[in-house]
Design a protein around this motif. Structure first.
Motif, PDB file in Angstrom:
ATOM      1  N   UNK A  56       0.848  -1.193   0.000  1.00  0.00           N
ATOM      2  CA  UNK A  56       0.000   0.000   0.000  1.00  0.00           C
ATOM      3  C   UNK A  56       0.886   1.246   0.000  1.00  0.00           C
ATOM      4  N   UNK A  57       0.907   1.954  -1.120  1.00  0.00           N
ATOM      5  CA  UNK A  57       1.746   3.144  -1.247  1.00  0.00           C
ATOM      6  C   UNK A  57       1.340   4.248  -0.266  1.00  0.00           C
ATOM      7  N   UNK A  58       0.100   4.226   0.204  1.00  0.00           N
ATOM      8  CA  UNK A  58      -0.379   5.268   1.118  1.00  0.00           C
ATOM      9  C   UNK A  58       0.286   5.172   2.489  1.00  0.00           C
ATOM     10  N   UNK A  59       0.891   4.035   2.788  1.00  0.00           N
ATOM     11  CA  UNK A  59       1.524   3.854   4.098  1.00  0.00           C
ATOM     12  C   UNK A  59       2.979   4.302   4.126  1.00  0.00           C
ATOM     13  N   UNK A  60       3.496   4.679   2.969  1.00  0.00           N
ATOM     14  CA  UNK A  60       4.904   5.039   2.897  1.00  0.00           C
ATOM     15  C   UNK A  60       5.156   6.442   3.433  1.00  0.00           C
ATOM     16  N   UNK A  61       6.256   6.582   4.137  1.00  0.00           N
ATOM     17  CA  UNK A  61       6.785   7.903   4.466  1.00  0.00           C
ATOM     18  C   UNK A  61       8.165   7.999   3.829  1.00  0.00           C
ATOM     19  N   UNK A  62       8.519   9.179   3.366  1.00  0.00           N
ATOM     20  CA  UNK A  62       9.764   9.343   2.627  1.00  0.00           C
ATOM     21  C   UNK A  62      10.724  10.228   3.416  1.00  0.00           C
ATOM     22  N   UNK A  63      11.773   9.647   3.992  1.00  0.00           N
ATOM     23  CA  UNK A  63      12.771  10.443   4.708  1.00  0.00           C
ATOM     24  C   UNK A  63      13.509  11.390   3.761  1.00  0.00           C
ATOM     25  N   UNK A 118      11.189  -2.469  -5.994  1.00  0.00           N
ATOM     26  CA  UNK A 118      11.504  -3.895  -6.011  1.00  0.00           C
ATOM     27  C   UNK A 118      10.666  -4.638  -4.974  1.00  0.00           C
ATOM     28  N   UNK A 119      10.601  -4.096  -3.762  1.00  0.00           N
ATOM     29  CA  UNK A 119       9.794  -4.731  -2.719  1.00  0.00           C
ATOM     30  C   UNK A 119       8.318  -4.720  -3.089  1.00  0.00           C
ATOM     31  N   UNK A 120       7.844  -3.598  -3.625  1.00  0.00           N
ATOM     32  CA  UNK A 120       6.450  -3.475  -4.062  1.00  0.00           C
ATOM     33  C   UNK A 120       6.093  -4.581  -5.045  1.00  0.00           C
ATOM     34  N   UNK A 121       6.980  -4.852  -5.999  1.00  0.00           N
ATOM     35  CA  UNK A 121       6.722  -5.885  -7.008  1.00  0.00           C
ATOM     36  C   UNK A 121       6.704  -7.280  -6.402  1.00  0.00           C
ATOM     37  N   UNK A 175      14.870 -10.823   4.542  1.00  0.00           N
ATOM     38  CA  UNK A 175      15.266  -9.493   4.078  1.00  0.00           C
ATOM     39  C   UNK A 175      14.053  -8.637   3.724  1.00  0.00           C
ATOM     40  N   UNK A 176      13.069  -9.235   3.073  1.00  0.00           N
ATOM     41  CA  UNK A 176      11.885  -8.479   2.671  1.00  0.00           C
ATOM     42  C   UNK A 176      11.069  -8.047   3.884  1.00  0.00           C
ATOM     43  N   UNK A 177      10.971  -8.919   4.887  1.00  0.00           N
ATOM     44  CA  UNK A 177      10.228  -8.569   6.101  1.00  0.00           C
ATOM     45  C   UNK A 177      10.902  -7.412   6.834  1.00  0.00           C
ATOM     46  N   UNK A 178      12.226  -7.446   6.935  1.00  0.00           N
ATOM     47  CA  UNK A 178      12.947  -6.359   7.605  1.00  0.00           C
ATOM     48  C   UNK A 178      12.710  -5.023   6.896  1.00  0.00           C
ATOM     49  N   UNK A 179      12.736  -5.038   5.587  1.00  0.00           N
ATOM     50  CA  UNK A 179      12.488  -3.802   4.837  1.00  0.00           C
ATOM     51  C   UNK A 179      11.033  -3.359   4.975  1.00  0.00           C
ATOM     52  N   UNK A 180      10.133  -4.323   4.986  1.00  0.00           N
ATOM     53  CA  UNK A 180       8.710  -4.019   5.128  1.00  0.00           C
ATOM     54  C   UNK A 180       8.407  -3.278   6.433  1.00  0.00           C
ATOM     55  N   UNK A 181       9.056  -3.659   7.530  1.00  0.00           N
ATOM     56  CA  UNK A 181       8.780  -3.001   8.813  1.00  0.00           C
ATOM     57  C   UNK A 181       9.075  -1.503   8.751  1.00  0.00           C
ATOM     58  N   UNK A 182      10.045  -1.122   7.909  1.00  0.00           N
ATOM     59  CA  UNK A 182      10.440   0.282   7.815  1.00  0.00           C
ATOM     60  C   UNK A 182       9.697   1.025   6.707  1.00  0.00           C
ATOM     61  N   UNK A 183       8.909   0.296   5.908  1.00  0.00           N
ATOM     62  CA  UNK A 183       8.305   0.930   4.738  1.00  0.00           C
ATOM     63  C   UNK A 183       6.795   0.685   4.673  1.00  0.00           C
ATOM     64  N   UNK A 184       6.362  -0.417   4.071  1.00  0.00           N
ATOM     65  CA  UNK A 184       4.939  -0.643   3.840  1.00  0.00           C
ATOM     66  C   UNK A 184       4.186  -1.124   5.080  1.00  0.00           C
TER      67      UNK A 184
END
Length: 270
Positions: free
Chosen positions: A145-152, A168-171, A194-203
């Protein structure tokens, strides 16, 4: 070994995919035998393509026969796929050959593809007509969900790197965290970590992590050993391979999940 209770919990966490329609204008040039054209969607997408074809000239007196190639990078479009003889199956190459008996037609590709570029080459028409490509539409899918992203705040170079990594993660975020949306398209333990770790900080789609944990726990090899990866279609089934270091990744993934969600119930159960 199947733990149906765990698989039921995984099924209850199955995400509803977010769809987006991306459209491109077609080509004003009539196409004959040997003609080709490349379309650039401008970003990387995972989804289903449809193409609006028509014809000009005399009545269509023979089928329209064409080849289509899907590519993530432009260089792929011009590689001779007949030269490939690697150990990964050739069937993963993203190309099709299609006959269309009656034009006009809106042709829909049933397979899901990962792509930015689409190359269409006319293999055969008759001398009496030419083919027109009026437009293309991609029905894209992801559980991100792109609406959940915050951009530092980043430097321009870091911003671009972050943008590409997020795409890449979105896909890869589909009904599970796929190792890749182009080939394999499976749930692997190492990629999941790796994907889960990135997900916690993004989506922050933490239910998708939880679903993947239950899928691994719900289908195991002898003596409860975890497989390297899990298939989800046509039914959930673990692969026959296992590697000890991959098995240990499950501990890291579960620990990271708890640290980010404080979900004690799932921690205790798994």
């Amino acid at each position: 070994m199947v733990n149906q209770e765990f698989l039921n919990k995984a099924e209850a966490l199955k995400p509803e995919l977010i769809e987006e329609t991306v459209s491109l204008k077609g080509c004003e040039r009539p196409l004959k035998d040997g003609d080709e054209i490349v379309f650039d969607f401008g970003n990387h997408y995972v989804g289903y393509l449809s193409i609006d074809f028509s014809c000009t000239g005399h009545h269509q007196d023979a089928p329209f026969y064409f080849q289509i190639q899907f590519a993530e990078i432009e260089k792929e479009l011009y590689q001779d796929t007949q030269d490939y003889h690697g150990w990964i199956s050739k069937s993963w190459i993203q190309e099709e050959r299609v006959h269309i008996d009656v034009l006009p037609a809106n042709y829909y590709f049933e397979r899901r593809y990962a792509f930015r570029y689409v190359r269409i080459r006319v293999l055969a028409v008759s001398d009496n007509y030419s083919v027109m490509i009026n437009g293309l539409k991609a029905r894209t899918v992801s559980s991100a969900d792109e609406m959940k992203l915050s951009h530092p705040s980043f430097s321009e170079e870091d911003r671009r790197l972050d943008e590409i990594s997020l795409r890449t993660l979105h896909s890869c975020m589909q009904e599970v965290f796929e190792d890749g949306p182009k080939r394999d398209r499976r749930l692997w333990l190492g990629d999941l970590r790796l994907e889960a770790l990135t997900n916690y900080e993004t989506y922050q789609n933490n239910d998708l992590v939880k679903r993947c944990l239950y899928l691994f726990a719900g289908t195991t090899l002898e003596k409860g050993r975890l497989a390297n990866n899990v298939f989800i279609s046509p039914q959930v089934e673990c692969d026959y391979q296992t590697m000890f270091d991959y098995t240990l990744f499950y501990i890291n993934i579960l620990s990271d999940y708890y640290e980010n969600t404080k979900d004690k119930k799932t921690l205790a159960e798994l």
